[in-house]
Design a protein around this motif. Structure first.
Motif, PDB file in Angstrom:
ATOM      1  N   LEU A   1     -15.257 -16.283  30.675  1.00 23.58           N
ATOM      2  CA  LEU A   1     -14.612 -17.794  31.108  1.00 23.58           C
ATOM      3  C   LEU A   1     -13.606 -18.081  29.873  1.00 23.58           C
ATOM      4  O   LEU A   1     -12.539 -18.580  30.302  1.00 23.58           O
ATOM      5  N   ALA A   2     -13.842 -18.148  28.613  1.00 22.04           N
ATOM      6  CA  ALA A   2     -13.113 -18.195  27.624  1.00 22.04           C
ATOM      7  C   ALA A   2     -11.806 -17.627  27.606  1.00 22.04           C
ATOM      8  O   ALA A   2     -10.613 -17.966  27.492  1.00 22.04           O
ATOM      9  N   GLY A   3     -11.910 -16.220  27.944  1.00 20.12           N
ATOM     10  CA  GLY A   3     -10.817 -15.259  28.241  1.00 20.12           C
ATOM     11  C   GLY A   3      -9.971 -15.672  29.270  1.00 20.12           C
ATOM     12  O   GLY A   3      -8.498 -15.745  29.148  1.00 20.12           O
ATOM     13  N   ALA A   4     -10.524 -16.070  30.436  1.00 18.29           N
ATOM     14  CA  ALA A   4      -9.594 -16.580  31.599  1.00 18.29           C
ATOM     15  C   ALA A   4      -8.855 -17.673  31.269  1.00 18.29           C
ATOM     16  O   ALA A   4      -7.668 -17.780  31.610  1.00 18.29           O
ATOM     17  N   ILE A   5      -9.714 -18.740  30.507  1.00 16.80           N
ATOM     18  CA  ILE A   5      -9.079 -19.881  30.336  1.00 16.80           C
ATOM     19  C   ILE A   5      -7.874 -19.878  29.463  1.00 16.80           C
ATOM     20  O   ILE A   5      -6.457 -19.967  29.561  1.00 16.80           O
TER      21      ILE A   5
ATOM     22  N   LEU B   1       2.242 -21.558  29.762  1.00 17.36           N
ATOM     23  CA  LEU B   1       2.941 -21.732  28.596  1.00 17.36           C
ATOM     24  C   LEU B   1       4.097 -21.020  28.034  1.00 17.36           C
ATOM     25  O   LEU B   1       5.233 -21.187  27.724  1.00 17.36           O
ATOM     26  N   VAL B   2       3.750 -19.442  27.976  1.00 23.90           N
ATOM     27  CA  VAL B   2       4.403 -18.558  27.307  1.00 23.90           C
ATOM     28  C   VAL B   2       5.132 -17.579  28.744  1.00 23.90           C
ATOM     29  O   VAL B   2       6.276 -17.747  28.720  1.00 23.90           O
ATOM     30  N   ASP B   3       4.319 -16.746  29.180  1.00 22.55           N
ATOM     31  CA  ASP B   3       4.855 -15.801  30.196  1.00 22.55           C
ATOM     32  C   ASP B   3       4.011 -15.513  31.286  1.00 22.55           C
ATOM     33  O   ASP B   3       2.820 -14.887  31.014  1.00 22.55           O
ATOM     34  N   PRO B   4       4.505 -15.704  32.446  1.00 18.75           N
ATOM     35  CA  PRO B   4       3.812 -15.716  33.566  1.00 18.75           C
ATOM     36  C   PRO B   4       3.056 -14.293  33.921  1.00 18.75           C
ATOM     37  O   PRO B   4       2.216 -14.008  34.420  1.00 18.75           O
ATOM     38  N   GLU B   5       4.161 -13.321  33.760  1.00 15.68           N
ATOM     39  CA  GLU B   5       3.819 -11.992  34.079  1.00 15.68           C
ATOM     40  C   GLU B   5       2.445 -11.334  33.110  1.00 15.68           C
ATOM     41  O   GLU B   5       1.739 -10.612  33.597  1.00 15.68           O
ATOM     42  N   TRP B   6       2.766 -11.657  31.596  1.00 13.41           N
ATOM     43  CA  TRP B   6       1.854 -11.073  30.844  1.00 13.41           C
ATOM     44  C   TRP B   6       0.434 -12.038  30.950  1.00 13.41           C
ATOM     45  O   TRP B   6      -0.476 -11.388  30.561  1.00 13.41           O
ATOM     46  N   GLY B   7       0.506 -13.206  31.164  1.00 12.84           N
ATOM     47  CA  GLY B   7      -0.506 -14.158  31.317  1.00 12.84           C
ATOM     48  C   GLY B   7      -1.354 -13.411  32.519  1.00 12.84           C
ATOM     49  O   GLY B   7      -2.632 -13.412  32.667  1.00 12.84           O
ATOM     50  N   GLY B   8      -0.619 -13.094  33.751  1.00 14.97           N
ATOM     51  CA  GLY B   8      -1.501 -12.789  34.922  1.00 14.97           C
ATOM     52  C   GLY B   8      -2.001 -11.162  34.634  1.00 14.97           C
ATOM     53  O   GLY B   8      -3.241 -11.153  34.881  1.00 14.97           O
ATOM     54  N   PHE B   9      -1.415 -10.384  33.859  1.00 17.37           N
ATOM     55  CA  PHE B   9      -1.870  -9.406  33.531  1.00 17.37           C
ATOM     56  C   PHE B   9      -3.260  -9.442  32.507  1.00 17.37           C
ATOM     57  O   PHE B   9      -4.213  -8.639  32.788  1.00 17.37           O
ATOM     58  N   SER B  10      -3.089 -10.387  31.555  1.00 18.30           N
ATOM     59  CA  SER B  10      -4.361 -10.675  30.761  1.00 18.30           C
ATOM     60  C   SER B  10      -5.370 -11.249  31.540  1.00 18.30           C
ATOM     61  O   SER B  10      -6.514 -10.838  31.208  1.00 18.30           O
ATOM     62  N   LEU B  11      -5.073 -11.817  32.459  1.00 19.07           N
ATOM     63  CA  LEU B  11      -6.298 -12.504  33.284  1.00 19.07           C
ATOM     64  C   LEU B  11      -6.707 -11.454  34.237  1.00 19.07           C
ATOM     65  O   LEU B  11      -8.205 -11.249  34.195  1.00 19.07           O
ATOM     66  N   GLY B  12      -6.085 -10.508  34.544  1.00 17.11           N
ATOM     67  CA  GLY B  12      -6.659  -9.455  35.202  1.00 17.11           C
ATOM     68  C   GLY B  12      -7.500  -8.536  34.465  1.00 17.11           C
ATOM     69  O   GLY B  12      -8.408  -8.067  34.800  1.00 17.11           O
TER      70      GLY B  12
ATOM     71  N   VAL C   1      -9.094  -9.519  31.670  1.00 17.64           N
ATOM     72  CA  VAL C   1     -10.437 -10.233  31.589  1.00 17.64           C
ATOM     73  C   VAL C   1     -11.168 -10.093  32.766  1.00 17.64           C
ATOM     74  O   VAL C   1     -12.452  -9.734  32.611  1.00 17.64           O
ATOM     75  N   MET C   2     -10.724 -10.174  33.963  1.00 17.05           N
ATOM     76  CA  MET C   2     -11.645  -9.861  35.088  1.00 17.05           C
ATOM     77  C   MET C   2     -12.003  -8.599  35.120  1.00 17.05           C
ATOM     78  O   MET C   2     -13.279  -8.243  35.511  1.00 17.05           O
ATOM     79  N   ALA C   3     -11.273  -7.771  34.816  1.00 22.03           N
ATOM     80  CA  ALA C   3     -11.766  -6.216  34.603  1.00 22.03           C
ATOM     81  C   ALA C   3     -12.819  -5.901  33.661  1.00 22.03           C
ATOM     82  O   ALA C   3     -13.728  -5.462  33.851  1.00 22.03           O
ATOM     83  N   LEU C   4     -12.587  -6.710  32.458  1.00 24.72           N
ATOM     84  CA  LEU C   4     -13.769  -6.578  31.560  1.00 24.72           C
ATOM     85  C   LEU C   4     -14.889  -7.391  32.104  1.00 24.72           C
ATOM     86  O   LEU C   4     -15.831  -6.666  31.652  1.00 24.72           O
ATOM     87  N   GLY C   5     -14.898  -8.523  32.643  1.00 25.87           N
ATOM     88  CA  GLY C   5     -15.877  -9.041  33.297  1.00 25.87           C
ATOM     89  C   GLY C   5     -16.747  -8.233  34.233  1.00 25.87           C
ATOM     90  O   GLY C   5     -17.995  -8.148  34.269  1.00 25.87           O
ATOM     91  N   ALA C   6     -16.021  -7.241  34.933  1.00 32.09           N
ATOM     92  CA  ALA C   6     -16.691  -6.344  36.033  1.00 32.09           C
ATOM     93  C   ALA C   6     -17.298  -5.160  35.149  1.00 32.09           C
ATOM     94  O   ALA C   6     -18.439  -5.031  35.451  1.00 32.09           O
ATOM     95  N   LEU C   7     -16.674  -4.899  33.883  1.00 37.04           N
ATOM     96  CA  LEU C   7     -17.370  -3.823  33.150  1.00 37.04           C
ATOM     97  C   LEU C   7     -18.847  -4.419  32.778  1.00 37.04           C
ATOM     98  O   LEU C   7     -19.797  -3.841  32.495  1.00 37.04           O
TER      99      LEU C   7
ATOM    100  N   ALA D   1     -13.543  -6.266  39.687  1.00 37.75           N
ATOM    101  CA  ALA D   1     -12.571  -5.178  39.441  1.00 37.75           C
ATOM    102  C   ALA D   1     -11.361  -5.176  40.296  1.00 37.75           C
ATOM    103  O   ALA D   1     -10.463  -4.846  39.637  1.00 37.75           O
ATOM    104  N   LEU D   2     -11.870  -5.319  41.658  1.00 37.14           N
ATOM    105  CA  LEU D   2     -10.712  -5.173  42.476  1.00 37.14           C
ATOM    106  C   LEU D   2      -9.631  -6.333  42.317  1.00 37.14           C
ATOM    107  O   LEU D   2      -8.413  -6.052  42.350  1.00 37.14           O
ATOM    108  N   PHE D   3     -10.099  -7.609  42.175  1.00 36.87           N
ATOM    109  CA  PHE D   3      -9.238  -8.860  41.731  1.00 36.87           C
ATOM    110  C   PHE D   3      -8.431  -8.452  40.370  1.00 36.87           C
ATOM    111  O   PHE D   3      -7.392  -8.714  40.302  1.00 36.87           O
ATOM    112  N   GLY D   4      -9.537  -7.826  39.332  1.00 37.67           N
ATOM    113  CA  GLY D   4      -8.502  -7.718  38.235  1.00 37.67           C
ATOM    114  C   GLY D   4      -7.540  -6.460  38.083  1.00 37.67           C
ATOM    115  O   GLY D   4      -6.338  -6.954  37.747  1.00 37.67           O
ATOM    116  N   VAL D   5      -7.888  -5.551  38.752  1.00 39.57           N
ATOM    117  CA  VAL D   5      -6.879  -4.595  39.042  1.00 39.57           C
ATOM    118  C   VAL D   5      -5.610  -5.111  39.797  1.00 39.57           C
ATOM    119  O   VAL D   5      -4.382  -4.766  39.498  1.00 39.57           O
TER     120      VAL D   5
END
Length: 125
Positions: free
Chosen positions: A48-52, A60-71, A73-79, A101-105
């Motif tokens: 949750l902290a990673g997703a926030i 605030l910074v970069d939508p593309e890399w923010g989306g990648f980092s959110l994905g 975090v979700m993949a790590l949550g699946a793991l 995992a599917l949503f994260g990827v």
């Protein structure tokens, strides 16, 4: 000392022993309930902290890399969920793992395609 006094002393001693054992059992049960409640959450507060943080980074910074980092975090949550994190009783562990995992990827691939448009497949001409 009379024989009738002896059982009273033993009963009194046994009662005190039973009370002490019962008190210790309650303490052990309370400690195991506390650790079970903490174990129930598992790694979800970290995810949750990673997703926030990823959403804040995306806004605030970069939508593309923010989306990648959110994905990511979700993949790590699946793991974490696959390896036994949390004890959710509503859904099965495989359902949670596959969905996360599917949503994260998908988020990671989508953000990479936004960042590097030449990776996008071209159709037609």
């Amino acid at each position: 000392m009379d024989a009738s006094d002896e059982p009273d002393v033993r009963e009194h001693g046994d009662t005190g022993g039973r009370r002490a054992r019962h008190s210790q059992e309650r303490t052990v049960n309370a400690a195991s309930a506390t650790s079970a409640a903490g174990n129930r959450w598992g790694p979800y507060p970290l995810v949750l902290a990673g997703a926030i943080l990823a959403v804040i980074f995306a806004v605030l910074v970069d939508p593309e890399w923010g989306g990648f980092s959110l994905g990511a975090v979700m993949a790590l949550g699946a793991l974490f969920r696959l390896t036994g994190g949390g004890q959710l009783a509503v859904r099965r562990k495989t359902t949670d793992t596959v969905t996360l995992a599917l949503f994260g990827v998908a988020l990671m691939v989508g953000s990479l395609l936004l960042q590097y448009p030449w990776l996008m497949p071209r159709y037609g001409g």
